[in-house]
Design an enzyme around this catalytic site. Structure first.
Site, PDB file in Angstrom:
ATOM      1  N   TYR A   1       0.402 -21.128 -33.759  1.00 40.57           N
ATOM      2  CA  TYR A   1       0.224 -21.908 -32.529  1.00 40.57           C
ATOM      3  C   TYR A   1       0.658 -23.444 -32.332  1.00 40.57           C
ATOM      4  O   TYR A   1       1.444 -23.715 -31.726  1.00 40.57           O
ATOM      5  CB  TYR A   1      -1.168 -21.515 -31.942  1.00 40.57           C
ATOM      6  CG  TYR A   1      -1.090 -21.967 -30.326  1.00 40.57           C
ATOM      7  CD1 TYR A   1      -0.568 -21.155 -29.330  1.00 40.57           C
ATOM      8  CD2 TYR A   1      -1.881 -23.107 -30.033  1.00 40.57           C
ATOM      9  CE1 TYR A   1      -0.767 -21.447 -28.081  1.00 40.57           C
ATOM     10  CE2 TYR A   1      -1.848 -23.348 -28.569  1.00 40.57           C
ATOM     11  CZ  TYR A   1      -1.196 -22.464 -27.528  1.00 40.57           C
ATOM     12  OH  TYR A   1      -1.298 -23.019 -26.239  1.00 40.57           O
TER      13      TYR A   1
ATOM     14  N   LYS B   1       4.135 -24.904 -30.925  1.00 34.82           N
ATOM     15  CA  LYS B   1       3.819 -26.094 -29.648  1.00 34.82           C
ATOM     16  C   LYS B   1       4.679 -27.312 -30.179  1.00 34.82           C
ATOM     17  O   LYS B   1       4.988 -28.011 -29.357  1.00 34.82           O
ATOM     18  CB  LYS B   1       2.289 -26.172 -29.113  1.00 34.82           C
ATOM     19  CG  LYS B   1       1.728 -25.042 -28.516  1.00 34.82           C
ATOM     20  CD  LYS B   1       2.599 -24.664 -27.354  1.00 34.82           C
ATOM     21  CE  LYS B   1       1.958 -23.179 -26.656  1.00 34.82           C
ATOM     22  NZ  LYS B   1       2.758 -23.122 -25.535  1.00 34.82           N
TER      23      LYS B   1
HETATM   24  P1  NDP Z   1      -2.680 -16.661 -19.935  1.00 27.96           P
HETATM   25  O1  NDP Z   1      -2.905 -15.517 -21.332  1.00 27.96           O
HETATM   26  O2  NDP Z   1      -3.740 -16.801 -19.090  1.00 27.96           O
HETATM   27  O3  NDP Z   1      -1.218 -16.202 -19.293  1.00 27.96           O
HETATM   28  C1  NDP Z   1      -0.061 -15.811 -20.124  1.00 27.96           C
HETATM   29  C2  NDP Z   1       1.215 -15.489 -19.302  1.00 27.96           C
HETATM   30  O4  NDP Z   1       2.105 -15.449 -20.170  1.00 27.96           O
HETATM   31  C3  NDP Z   1       0.754 -14.337 -18.424  1.00 27.96           C
HETATM   32  O5  NDP Z   1       1.611 -14.265 -17.204  1.00 27.96           O
HETATM   33  C4  NDP Z   1       1.456 -13.217 -19.370  1.00 27.96           C
HETATM   34  O6  NDP Z   1       2.037 -12.228 -18.596  1.00 27.96           O
HETATM   35  C5  NDP Z   1       2.632 -14.065 -19.925  1.00 27.96           C
HETATM   36  N1  NDP Z   1       3.052 -13.553 -21.185  1.00 27.96           N
HETATM   37  C6  NDP Z   1       2.582 -13.469 -22.285  1.00 27.96           C
HETATM   38  N2  NDP Z   1       3.242 -13.003 -23.260  1.00 27.96           N
HETATM   39  C7  NDP Z   1       4.459 -12.793 -22.657  1.00 27.96           C
HETATM   40  C8  NDP Z   1       5.856 -12.126 -23.222  1.00 27.96           C
HETATM   41  N3  NDP Z   1       5.904 -11.971 -24.376  1.00 27.96           N
HETATM   42  N4  NDP Z   1       6.789 -12.245 -22.189  1.00 27.96           N
HETATM   43  C9  NDP Z   1       6.558 -12.442 -21.101  1.00 27.96           C
HETATM   44  N5  NDP Z   1       5.402 -13.121 -20.639  1.00 27.96           N
HETATM   45  C10 NDP Z   1       4.489 -13.084 -21.388  1.00 27.96           C
HETATM   46  O7  NDP Z   1      -2.038 -18.065 -20.615  1.00 27.96           O
HETATM   47  P2  NDP Z   1      -2.575 -19.489 -20.087  1.00 27.96           P
HETATM   48  O8  NDP Z   1      -2.216 -19.436 -18.518  1.00 27.96           O
HETATM   49  O9  NDP Z   1      -3.539 -20.107 -20.489  1.00 27.96           O
HETATM   50  O10 NDP Z   1      -1.186 -20.352 -20.770  1.00 27.96           O
HETATM   51  C11 NDP Z   1       0.095 -20.687 -20.393  1.00 27.96           C
HETATM   52  C12 NDP Z   1       0.687 -21.525 -21.258  1.00 27.96           C
HETATM   53  O11 NDP Z   1       0.178 -22.897 -21.464  1.00 27.96           O
HETATM   54  C13 NDP Z   1       0.810 -20.986 -22.904  1.00 27.96           C
HETATM   55  O12 NDP Z   1       2.262 -21.369 -23.230  1.00 27.96           O
HETATM   56  C14 NDP Z   1      -0.226 -21.732 -23.462  1.00 27.96           C
HETATM   57  O13 NDP Z   1       0.085 -21.926 -24.477  1.00 27.96           O
HETATM   58  C15 NDP Z   1      -0.263 -23.034 -22.773  1.00 27.96           C
HETATM   59  N6  NDP Z   1      -1.496 -23.805 -22.905  1.00 27.96           N
HETATM   60  C16 NDP Z   1      -2.616 -23.037 -22.368  1.00 27.96           C
HETATM   61  C17 NDP Z   1      -3.904 -23.693 -22.491  1.00 27.96           C
HETATM   62  C18 NDP Z   1      -5.327 -23.275 -22.098  1.00 27.96           C
HETATM   63  O14 NDP Z   1      -6.150 -23.988 -22.341  1.00 27.96           O
HETATM   64  N7  NDP Z   1      -5.330 -22.152 -21.272  1.00 27.96           N
HETATM   65  C19 NDP Z   1      -3.656 -25.092 -23.157  1.00 27.96           C
HETATM   66  C20 NDP Z   1      -2.503 -25.533 -23.566  1.00 27.96           C
HETATM   67  C21 NDP Z   1      -1.435 -24.793 -23.621  1.00 27.96           C
HETATM   68  P3  NDP Z   1       1.976 -10.678 -18.790  1.00 27.96           P
HETATM   69  O15 NDP Z   1       0.622 -10.340 -19.812  1.00 27.96           O
HETATM   70  O16 NDP Z   1       1.861 -10.264 -17.556  1.00 27.96           O
HETATM   71  O17 NDP Z   1       2.987 -10.135 -19.662  1.00 27.96           O
END
Ligand code: NDP
Length: 243
Positions: A151, A155
């Site tokens: 990860y 990033k």
């Molecule tokens: P969530 O797990 O809550 O949501 C992830 C989203 O990404 C969902 O909408 C999911 O949709 C989608 N997703 C996952 N895999 C795929 C794929 N292969 N194709 C298309 N869509 C995909 O994550 P967060 O909202 O927490 O994170 C969002 C971003 O922020 C990420 O990049 C994460 O690394 C980053 N981030 C998050 C942090 C945190 O503390 N939460 C901290 C730092 C960065 P579905 O399952 O419907 O396909």
């Protein structure tokens, strides 16, 4: 006030969490938004709730699907001005136990997807001489984390990609920036217990975990004309956690 009236945005991974918060904020600023997740029904449901939005299904780990997604969004809305590469996953483990496929899956979803989507979106943006690409990285890409070699590398890779793309596309007025969230309350971080949350909050100068809207505000700003002279930057939104 931030105005994105007349702009079209695509936010990957916007069926929930940070992506959904970003999509909501962009619609709130007047943009039309493509909501994307792997499940079409979920994406359409969110789009309907947001209003000026449409749902699309795409697994961003598949390059062909990402290229087709960008085309489908341009066909549906007539243009694509703002690309937010937000979809991301974790597959955590100590390196000794991390499988090759867990490394590859995280790289494909978190890093390659951003390159493929930006490559596809830049054509239309170049023609119109206006574009914004915003990559959602993480503070883990800046400082690393035990158990997250895959990860953290994905990033950190996004940050290098952001800077290279910013240099490559700047002459066409396409600005490329990254937002690095700290600890944000979403499904991704839901497994943390109450005790761990309290301990974590005490290490954050602003004294609380972040929410999706904290990240959404930064993205809306970078997408707007208020940020017209900012490119190749990483905006850390973490309540002061890693300063
Ligand atoms: P969530 O797990 O809550 O949501 C992830 C989203 O990404 C969902 O909408 C999911 O949709 C989608 N997703 C996952 N895999 C795929 C794929 N292969 N194709 C298309 N869509 C995909 O994550 P967060 O909202 O927490 O994170 C969002 C971003 O922020 C990420 O990049 C994460 O690394 C980053 N981030 C998050 C942090 C945190 O503390 N939460 C901290 C730092 C960065 P579905 O399952 O419907 O396909």
């Amino acid at each position: 006030m931030i105005s994105l009236t007349g702009r079209v945005a695509l936010v990957t991974g916007s069926t929930r969490g940070i992506g959904r918060g970003i999509a909501e904020a962009l619609v709130g600023c007047g943009a039309k938004v493509a909501v994307v997740g792997r499940d079409l029904a979920a994406a359409e449901r969110v789009a309907e709730e947001l209003g000026e939005a449409r749902g699309f299904a795409c697994d961003v780990s598949d390059p062909t699907s990402v290229t087709m997604l960008v085309q489908a969004v341009e066909d549906a809305f007539g243009q694509l001005d703002i690309l937010v590469n937000n979809a991301g996953i974790t597959k955590d483990n100590l390196m000794a136990r991390m499988k090759d496929e867990d490394w590859d899956a995280v790289m494909a979803t978190n890093l390659r997807s951003a390159f493929v989507a930006t490559r596809a979106a830049q054509r239309g943006m170049m023609k119109r001489r206006w574009g914004r690409v915003i990559n959602i990285t993480s503070v883990v890409g800046l400082v690393g984390n035990k158990g997250q070699a895959n990860y953290a590398a994905s990033k950190a890779g996004l940050i290098g990609f952001t800077k290279a793309a910013a240099k490559e596309l700047s002459s066409r007025n396409i600005l490329v920036n990254a937002v690095a969230p700290g600890y944000i309350q979403t499904d991704m971080t839901a497994q943390l217990g109450e005790e761990a949350r309290t301990a974590l909050s005490s290490q954050i100068p602003l004294g609380r975990l972040g929410e999706s809207r904290d990240i959404a505000g930064a993205v809306a700003f970078l997408a707007s004309d208020l940020a017209a002279y900012i490119t190749g930057q990483v905006l850390v939104v973490d309540g002061g956690m890693v300063m």
